[in-house]
Design a protein around this motif. Structure first.
Motif, mmCIF file in Angstrom:
data_model
loop_
_atom_site.group_PDB
_atom_site.id
_atom_site.type_symbol
_atom_site.label_atom_id
_atom_site.label_comp_id
_atom_site.label_asym_id
_atom_site.label_seq_id
_atom_site.Cartn_x
_atom_site.Cartn_y
_atom_site.Cartn_z
ATOM 1 N N PHE A 196 -1.720 40.244 -3.199
ATOM 2 C CA PHE A 196 -3.169 40.149 -3.359
ATOM 3 C C PHE A 196 -3.871 41.229 -2.535
ATOM 4 O O PHE A 196 -4.796 41.898 -3.018
ATOM 5 N N LEU A 197 -3.433 41.418 -1.289
ATOM 6 C CA LEU A 197 -4.022 42.447 -0.441
ATOM 7 C C LEU A 197 -3.790 43.836 -1.029
ATOM 8 O O LEU A 197 -4.694 44.695 -0.995
ATOM 9 N N LYS A 198 -2.621 44.065 -1.577
ATOM 10 C CA LYS A 198 -2.317 45.366 -2.183
ATOM 11 C C LYS A 198 -3.216 45.620 -3.399
ATOM 12 O O LYS A 198 -3.694 46.741 -3.609
ATOM 13 N N ALA A 199 -3.438 44.582 -4.192
ATOM 14 C CA ALA A 199 -4.309 44.733 -5.357
ATOM 15 C C ALA A 199 -5.730 45.047 -4.933
ATOM 16 O O ALA A 199 -6.401 45.912 -5.530
ATOM 17 N N CYS A 200 -6.198 44.372 -3.892
ATOM 18 C CA CYS A 200 -7.552 44.631 -3.385
ATOM 19 C C CYS A 200 -7.684 46.067 -2.885
ATOM 20 O O CYS A 200 -8.704 46.732 -3.134
ATOM 21 N N GLN A 201 -6.658 46.561 -2.190
ATOM 22 C CA GLN A 201 -6.714 47.930 -1.674
ATOM 23 C C GLN A 201 -6.705 48.941 -2.820
ATOM 24 O O GLN A 201 -7.436 49.941 -2.782
ATOM 25 N N ALA A 202 -5.909 48.658 -3.853
ATOM 26 C CA ALA A 202 -5.872 49.557 -5.009
ATOM 27 C C ALA A 202 -7.229 49.609 -5.694
ATOM 28 O O ALA A 202 -7.687 50.686 -6.125
ATOM 29 N N LEU A 203 -7.883 48.486 -5.796
ATOM 30 C CA LEU A 203 -9.215 48.442 -6.390
ATOM 31 C C LEU A 203 -10.215 49.238 -5.544
ATOM 32 O O LEU A 203 -11.011 50.023 -6.067
ATOM 33 N N LYS A 204 -10.147 49.029 -4.245
ATOM 34 C CA LYS A 204 -11.065 49.754 -3.361
ATOM 35 C C LYS A 204 -10.822 51.258 -3.440
ATOM 36 O O LYS A 204 -11.775 52.061 -3.464
#
Length: 436
Positions: A196-204
């Motif tokens: 989940f954290l990785k997905a959020c960072q990719a989005l950012k």
């Protein structure tokens, strides 16, 4: 679009009327020419179809919808067909959420006739004002065609007795914009917190705001995260007994502090009053993720249109958790029959009409909701991703994982959670504020 939909309903009702008329002629012919076939089996969608079984019966049905809502339009058409098929008289009254909440118990206590009603599930506050439906369910062989976990949930509200029939099911988790995930290169939905954290960072990194929320739904993500760590029943103890000192509370708060610190929440999240985040950020494609229920696509469809690519995933598993994605928040609307009802069989037949076959499918289609009849497999495309989670669910969390179990605490909880998400208070400050 509304006029087109109303025209469609009227057209269908007209066709149904013609079919009922022709069916009446056919039955009359059969009765005259071959009396041995007069009791032949009718459609499985309703045991009363074309028999006039409830001729002379009057039912008063209170609905928590408005007549102009899609739910109200579909229910109106279904009730009209039921009346023609069974000979029953149905006084359908659309009371809205407030009317049911504030008016039904006083009406029943004043001996006013209300035979059945619908509304949010968990009708335990009605006590003996509603009846057990166990015998009616058995007589109609009804239970086998409904999600068993939701039937179990409805029994749990009444000490093991089934007093309400679920419909318009919902699942809670993360609603997301598939197009934004694709743009950020996120190919699979996150199954655990690290992903989940990785997905959020990719989005950012793709210049996309990962997460937004509103004050109305502030408890959802936090509550499900905490329920992953200690279970829904223990979350209820936290809010009911003020057990904010539990280490799992601080651990959960730390996770959301990290989301805020890394800039994963919308910059305006701290001031979002529902439906601001839902409508102006999620529905317009400015934010990718919104933790809430599968009713969001219906609530935002006038903004998103048909082109919005809706996705859904259950709340991710967390480090040190005691459950996985087999546990989730599920809920529904439900029907109940009152103890004032003089003909429960007729009332149940109407419930069956609305929750089985073509009318259940129509209700799901027009309101972008999950059908009650498990044989209605054509879910709205916007909710298709929720289906595998629901089918594998073996444990149901309470609303917000149990975090909304104490209404006296909820307002302060939402206020402090919004501060935590906005980064204006730390995890330790959140816990201290809740202890106060």
């Amino acid at each position: 679009m509304q006029y087109a939909f109303i025209y469609k309903i009227i057209k269908e009702a007209t066709m149904l009327k013609k079919k009922a008329f022709l069916a009446g002629i056919l039955i009359t012919t059969l009765l005259v020419g071959c009396t041995g076939n007069a009791n032949s089996t009718s459609s499985s969608e309703t045991s009363a179809k074309s028999t006039g079984e409830f001729s002379g019966v009057k039912l008063v049905y209170w609905s928590n919808w408005e007549a102009t809502e899609p739910q109200g339009v579909v229910i109106t058409a279904a009730v009209e067909e039921f009346k023609k098929e069974t000979g029953a008289e149905v006084d359908l009254q659309f009371k809205g959420r407030k009317g049911i909440k504030e008016g039904l118990i006083p009406a029943l206590d004043a001996e006013q006739q209300v035979d059945l009603f619908d509304g949010q599930n968990n009708k335990s506050n009605y006590g003996d004002r509603i009846i057990s439906l166990e015998d009616l369910v058995k007589e109609n062989d009804y239970e086998k065609d409904t999600n068993p976990v939701l039937i179990k949930l409805c029994r749990s509200y009444h000490e093991g007795k089934l007093k309400e029939i679920p419909y318009q099911m919902k699942a809670n988790g993360y609603l997301y914009n598939k197009a934004l995930f694709e743009k950020a290169g996120v190919k699979e939905v996150p199954k655990n917190w690290e992903e989940f954290l990785k997905a959020c960072q990719a989005l950012k990194d793709a210049d996309i705001t990962p997460i937004t929320t509103d004050d109305a739904y502030a408890t959802q993500a936090f509550g499900m995260h905490l329920a992953r760590l200690i279970g829904s029943d223990e979350v209820k103890k936290v809010v009911n007994n003020g057990e904010w000192d539990r280490p799992e509370v601080l651990k959960t708060a730390k996770c959301f502090e990290e989301l805020a610190t890394k800039g994963y929440f919308s910059k305006q999240v701290g001031s979002n009053v529902w439906p601001n985040g839902q409508n102006t950020e999620l529905a317009t494609g400015k934010a990718a993720l919104y933790c809430s229920g599968t009713y969001i696509p219906n609530e935002t469809k006038t903004i998103t249109g048909d082109s919005f690519q809706w996705g859904f995933f259950n709340y991710p598993e967390v480090d040190g958790g005691i459950n996985g994605t087999e546990a989730m928040v599920l809920g529904c609307q439900s029907f109940a029959i009152t103890s004032k009802c003089k003909n429960p069989k007729a009332a149940f037949a109407l419930i069956k009409k609305l929750t089985r076959g073509s009318w259940d499918a129509k209700l799901a289609e027009e309101t972008l909701s999950i059908p009650a009849d498990i044989h209605n497999t054509g879910w709205p495309k916007q909710l298709a991703d929720a289906r595998p989670y629901m089918e594998k669910c073996t444990e149901i969390f309470a609303v917000s994982g149990g975090l909304e179990n104490n209404p006296d605490v909820t307002p302060a909880l939402k206020e402090n959670l919004m501060k935590l998400y906005a980064g204006t208070c730390t995890a330790e400050e959140f816990v201290a504020n809740m202890k106060k």
